[in-house]
Design a protein around this motif. Structure first.
Motif, PDB file in Angstrom:
ATOM      1  N   VAL A  82      53.689  63.496  17.377  1.00 53.25           N
ATOM      2  CA  VAL A  82      52.775  64.515  16.857  1.00 53.25           C
ATOM      3  C   VAL A  82      53.439  65.879  16.994  1.00 53.25           C
ATOM      4  CG1 VAL A  82      50.500  65.565  17.092  1.00 53.25           C
ATOM      5  CG2 VAL A  82      50.773  63.099  17.449  1.00 53.25           C
ATOM      6  N   GLY A  83      53.988  66.367  15.904  1.00 58.15           N
ATOM      7  CA  GLY A  83      54.633  67.670  15.880  1.00 58.15           C
ATOM      8  C   GLY A  83      56.133  67.591  16.064  1.00 58.15           C
ATOM      9  N   LYS A  84      56.797  68.622  15.602  1.00 61.32           N
ATOM     10  CA  LYS A  84      58.260  68.696  15.672  1.00 61.32           C
ATOM     11  C   LYS A  84      58.769  68.575  17.111  1.00 61.32           C
ATOM     12  CE  LYS A  84      62.092  71.433  13.937  1.00 61.32           C
ATOM     13  NZ  LYS A  84      62.487  72.630  13.172  1.00 61.32           N
ATOM     14  N   ALA A  85      58.072  69.212  18.056  1.00 59.69           N
ATOM     15  CA  ALA A  85      58.487  69.165  19.465  1.00 59.69           C
ATOM     16  C   ALA A  85      58.456  67.735  20.016  1.00 59.69           C
ATOM     17  CB  ALA A  85      57.599  70.066  20.314  1.00 59.69           C
ATOM     18  N   ALA A  86      57.632  66.882  19.421  1.00 62.81           N
ATOM     19  CA  ALA A  86      57.524  65.476  19.850  1.00 62.81           C
ATOM     20  C   ALA A  86      58.366  64.559  18.956  1.00 62.81           C
ATOM     21  CB  ALA A  86      56.064  65.036  19.831  1.00 62.81           C
ATOM     22  N   PHE A  87      59.291  65.168  18.206  1.00 69.22           N
ATOM     23  CA  PHE A  87      60.250  64.437  17.366  1.00 69.22           C
ATOM     24  C   PHE A  87      59.626  63.792  16.138  1.00 69.22           C
ATOM     25  CE2 PHE A  87      61.826  64.445  21.758  1.00 69.22           C
ATOM     26  CZ  PHE A  87      62.927  65.270  21.581  1.00 69.22           C
ATOM     27  N   GLN A  88      58.513  64.349  15.644  1.00 69.63           N
ATOM     28  CA  GLN A  88      57.966  63.865  14.377  1.00 69.63           C
ATOM     29  C   GLN A  88      58.947  64.237  13.280  1.00 69.63           C
ATOM     30  OE1 GLN A  88      53.994  65.263  13.467  1.00 69.63           O
ATOM     31  NE2 GLN A  88      53.896  64.096  11.574  1.00 69.63           N
ATOM     32  N   LYS A  89      59.343  63.250  12.477  1.00 68.18           N
ATOM     33  CA  LYS A  89      60.323  63.482  11.413  1.00 68.18           C
ATOM     34  C   LYS A  89      59.680  63.500  10.032  1.00 68.18           C
ATOM     35  CE  LYS A  89      64.454  61.889  13.776  1.00 68.18           C
ATOM     36  NZ  LYS A  89      64.092  61.425  15.061  1.00 68.18           N
ATOM     37  N   VAL A  90      58.671  62.680   9.831  1.00 64.64           N
ATOM     38  CA  VAL A  90      57.919  62.678   8.571  1.00 64.64           C
ATOM     39  C   VAL A  90      56.570  63.301   8.878  1.00 64.64           C
ATOM     40  CG1 VAL A  90      56.927  61.277   6.739  1.00 64.64           C
ATOM     41  CG2 VAL A  90      59.135  60.627   7.724  1.00 64.64           C
ATOM     42  N   PHE A  91      56.261  64.391   8.210  1.00 63.14           N
ATOM     43  CA  PHE A  91      55.048  65.139   8.529  1.00 63.14           C
ATOM     44  C   PHE A  91      53.856  64.658   7.710  1.00 63.14           C
ATOM     45  CE2 PHE A  91      58.479  67.455  10.339  1.00 63.14           C
ATOM     46  CZ  PHE A  91      57.967  67.789  11.582  1.00 63.14           C
ATOM     47  N   HIS A  92      53.596  63.370   7.884  1.00 60.98           N
ATOM     48  CA  HIS A  92      52.413  62.672   7.391  1.00 60.98           C
ATOM     49  C   HIS A  92      51.970  61.822   8.586  1.00 60.98           C
ATOM     50  CE1 HIS A  92      50.263  60.423   3.991  1.00 60.98           C
ATOM     51  NE2 HIS A  92      49.889  59.802   5.107  1.00 60.98           N
ATOM     52  N   ALA A  93      50.723  61.956   8.964  1.00 58.75           N
ATOM     53  CA  ALA A  93      50.212  61.233  10.141  1.00 58.75           C
ATOM     54  C   ALA A  93      50.600  59.762  10.083  1.00 58.75           C
ATOM     55  CB  ALA A  93      48.696  61.371  10.204  1.00 58.75           C
ATOM     56  N   HIS A  94      51.030  59.230  11.216  1.00 63.65           N
ATOM     57  CA  HIS A  94      51.353  57.798  11.271  1.00 63.65           C
ATOM     58  C   HIS A  94      51.344  57.295  12.705  1.00 63.65           C
ATOM     59  CE1 HIS A  94      55.247  59.934  11.467  1.00 63.65           C
ATOM     60  NE2 HIS A  94      55.757  58.862  12.083  1.00 63.65           N
TER      61      HIS A  94
END
Length: 101
Positions: A82-94
């Motif tokens: 959840v979020g860039k800081a948490a290493f989210q790479k695709v910014f669509h909820a999953h």
């Protein structure tokens, strides 16, 4: 709303319900690695309305049953970035559902 530029918005479903869909991860960490996403575009799980979050969790139960039959795992990892800081790479909820052999 659907984002025409979003890879998850345009990905066909393997399993789905009214508000969520699921498909295999293209970079699996284990065989059967599955993603559950809302059909509408929300950046994170927490941005999605409650009914969409519930639909995602309901679909996760269906995906688990499907993966149980296909892979017979000993367990599962369930997680979401959840979020860039948490290493989210695709910014669509999953939500990731990963069978553990």
């Amino acid at each position: 709303m659907i984002d025409d530029q979003c890879v998850f918005c345009n990905k066909p479903a393997v399993l789905e319900n009214d508000l969520a869909k699921g498909f295999f991860d293209i970079h699996p960490v284990a065989p059967g690695h599955f993603l559950i996403v809302p059909k509408e575009h929300y950046v994170t799980f927490f941005d999605a309305p409650r009914d969409v979050q519930i639909a995602m969790l309901d679909l996760m139960d269906q995906v688990k049953a499907y993966l149980d039959k296909q892979y017979h795992p000993r367990g599962y990892q369930v997680f979401s970035h959840v979020g860039k800081a948490a290493f989210q790479k695709v910014f669509h909820a999953h939500i990731h559902l990963v069978p553990v052999a």
